[in-house]
Design a protein around this motif. Structure first.
Motif, short mmCIF file in Angstrom:
data_model
loop_
_atom_site.label_atom_id
_atom_site.label_comp_id
_atom_site.label_asym_id
_atom_site.label_seq_id
_atom_site.Cartn_x
_atom_site.Cartn_y
_atom_site.Cartn_z
N ALA A 69 -29.77 11.94 -26.11
CA ALA A 69 -28.87 11.24 -25.19
C ALA A 69 -29.68 10.48 -24.14
CB ALA A 69 -27.92 12.23 -24.53
N VAL A 70 -29.04 9.50 -23.54
CA VAL A 70 -29.68 8.65 -22.53
C VAL A 70 -29.30 9.13 -21.14
CG1 VAL A 70 -29.69 6.32 -21.53
CG2 VAL A 70 -29.79 6.62 -24.02
N ARG A 71 -30.31 9.27 -20.29
CA ARG A 71 -30.08 9.61 -18.87
C ARG A 71 -30.28 8.32 -18.08
NH1 ARG A 71 -30.54 14.37 -16.52
NH2 ARG A 71 -31.86 15.16 -18.19
N PHE A 72 -29.24 7.92 -17.34
CA PHE A 72 -29.34 6.76 -16.47
C PHE A 72 -29.37 7.23 -15.03
CE2 PHE A 72 -27.62 3.69 -13.57
CZ PHE A 72 -28.38 2.58 -13.86
N PRO A 73 -30.52 7.13 -14.36
CA PRO A 73 -30.63 7.57 -12.97
C PRO A 73 -30.32 6.43 -11.99
CG PRO A 73 -32.80 7.09 -13.84
CD PRO A 73 -31.82 6.80 -14.94
N HIS A 74 -29.21 6.53 -11.29
CA HIS A 74 -28.87 5.49 -10.32
C HIS A 74 -29.93 5.38 -9.21
CE1 HIS A 74 -24.70 5.39 -11.92
NE2 HIS A 74 -24.73 4.16 -11.43
N ALA A 75 -30.49 6.51 -8.78
CA ALA A 75 -31.40 6.50 -7.62
C ALA A 75 -32.60 5.59 -7.83
CB ALA A 75 -31.87 7.92 -7.30
N SER A 76 -33.24 5.64 -9.00
CA SER A 76 -34.41 4.79 -9.20
C SER A 76 -34.01 3.32 -9.32
CB SER A 76 -35.21 5.23 -10.42
OG SER A 76 -34.42 5.21 -11.58
N HIS A 77 -32.82 3.05 -9.82
CA HIS A 77 -32.35 1.66 -9.90
C HIS A 77 -31.97 1.13 -8.52
CE1 HIS A 77 -32.19 2.83 -14.11
NE2 HIS A 77 -32.28 1.55 -14.39
N ASN A 78 -31.46 2.01 -7.64
CA ASN A 78 -31.10 1.60 -6.28
C ASN A 78 -32.31 1.23 -5.44
OD1 ASN A 78 -28.30 3.89 -5.88
ND2 ASN A 78 -28.32 1.79 -6.60
N THR A 103 -26.18 9.68 -8.41
CA THR A 103 -25.63 10.26 -9.62
C THR A 103 -26.43 9.82 -10.84
OG1 THR A 103 -24.10 8.42 -9.93
CG2 THR A 103 -23.28 10.32 -8.70
N GLU A 104 -26.41 10.67 -11.85
CA GLU A 104 -27.04 10.35 -13.12
C GLU A 104 -25.95 10.30 -14.17
OE1 GLU A 104 -30.17 13.17 -13.83
OE2 GLU A 104 -31.57 11.94 -12.71
N ILE A 105 -25.99 9.30 -14.99
CA ILE A 105 -25.02 9.14 -16.08
C ILE A 105 -25.72 9.59 -17.36
CG2 ILE A 105 -23.60 7.50 -17.38
CD1 ILE A 105 -22.80 7.79 -14.41
N ILE A 106 -25.08 10.43 -18.15
CA ILE A 106 -25.61 10.85 -19.44
C ILE A 106 -24.76 10.18 -20.52
CG2 ILE A 106 -26.16 12.77 -20.98
CD1 ILE A 106 -27.76 12.80 -18.35
N MET A 107 -25.40 9.36 -21.34
CA MET A 107 -24.71 8.67 -22.43
C MET A 107 -25.06 9.40 -23.72
SD MET A 107 -25.29 4.73 -21.30
CE MET A 107 -26.52 4.79 -20.00
N ARG A 108 -24.05 10.00 -24.34
CA ARG A 108 -24.27 10.85 -25.51
C ARG A 108 -24.00 10.16 -26.84
NH1 ARG A 108 -25.60 15.56 -23.47
NH2 ARG A 108 -24.79 16.16 -21.44
N ASN A 109 -23.42 8.98 -26.85
CA ASN A 109 -23.11 8.29 -28.09
C ASN A 109 -24.37 7.54 -28.57
OD1 ASN A 109 -21.85 7.15 -30.25
ND2 ASN A 109 -20.66 5.68 -29.07
N THR A 110 -25.37 8.31 -29.00
CA THR A 110 -26.67 7.73 -29.35
C THR A 110 -27.11 8.08 -30.77
OG1 THR A 110 -27.75 9.64 -28.34
CG2 THR A 110 -27.48 7.70 -26.94
N LEU A 111 -26.14 8.35 -31.62
CA LEU A 111 -26.41 8.70 -33.01
C LEU A 111 -27.37 9.87 -33.07
CD1 LEU A 111 -26.57 5.08 -34.45
CD2 LEU A 111 -24.61 6.64 -34.44
N SER A 112 -28.47 9.76 -33.81
CA SER A 112 -29.39 10.89 -33.96
C SER A 112 -30.45 10.95 -32.85
CB SER A 112 -30.09 10.81 -35.32
OG SER A 112 -30.87 9.63 -35.39
N MET A 113 -30.47 9.95 -31.98
CA MET A 113 -31.44 9.93 -30.89
C MET A 113 -30.98 10.85 -29.76
SD MET A 113 -34.05 7.94 -31.47
CE MET A 113 -34.69 7.44 -29.89
#
Length: 175
Positions: free
Chosen positions: A95-104, A83-93
């Protein structure tokens, strides 16, 4: 000599790795130092990157150039959480994509959950200042993973009217 493919890219991106006896970390008078491989010899054959220590560790693992251990004793079964988590609370930047697969590729779920990250939506009060202070993502990024100056690697989900992080002129110290 003509280089092609990864050899050419590695030459262009190669790090200026110091020899161990000159890196300011190892004791040059230690006779055991000769048993260690110099970084230039060890790292230059791995998938190249443009930042940090100039190695793309995820690509190196995916290509079989390295085989990270799942635990110190090898007893853990590798996990494959895609799964990938998308974090949208990033002000004007972007959004952040967090890829679980590469961390695993590097660690099991217990390494982060439930100590560093709570596995719940909006359960973590993540901010760039906390990350820069070595909390959350900053435990690894900037230390053993790519540096925090590579904004576009995480801030990669561009919304309407936004520029990619690499073109936004973001400065880490200003976040």
């Amino acid at each position: 000599m003509i280089l092609s493919g990864i050899g050419f890219a590695a030459t262009l991106l190669a790090g200026n790795w110091s020899a161990l006896e000159n890196d300011g970390l190892h004791d040059p008078s230690n006779p055991s130092l000769r048993l260690l491989q110099d970084p230039a010899q060890a790292l230059s054959v791995l998938a190249p990157d443009s930042a940090g220590n100039k190695v793309d560790w995820v690509t190196a693992a995916k290509q079989g150039q390295i085989r990270p251990r799942t635990s110190l004793d090898g007893s853990r079964v590798p996990e494959n959480h895609n799964t990938e988590i998308i974090m949208r609370n990033t002000l004007s930047m972007p959004a952040v994509r967090f890829p679980h697969a590469s961390h695993n590729l590097w660690m099991s779920c217990e390494m982060c959950h439930d100590t560093i990250f709570k596995p719940e939506i909006d359960g973590n009060d993540i901010s760039m200042s906390k990350i820069l202070d070595g909390e959350y993502c900053g435990l690894c990024h900037g230390a053993v993973s790519f540096p925090l100056t590579e904004c576009n690697r995480c801030h990669s989900v561009v919304g309407d009217g936004q520029l990619p992080a690499s073109a936004s002129g973001a400065v880490i110290g200003a976040l």
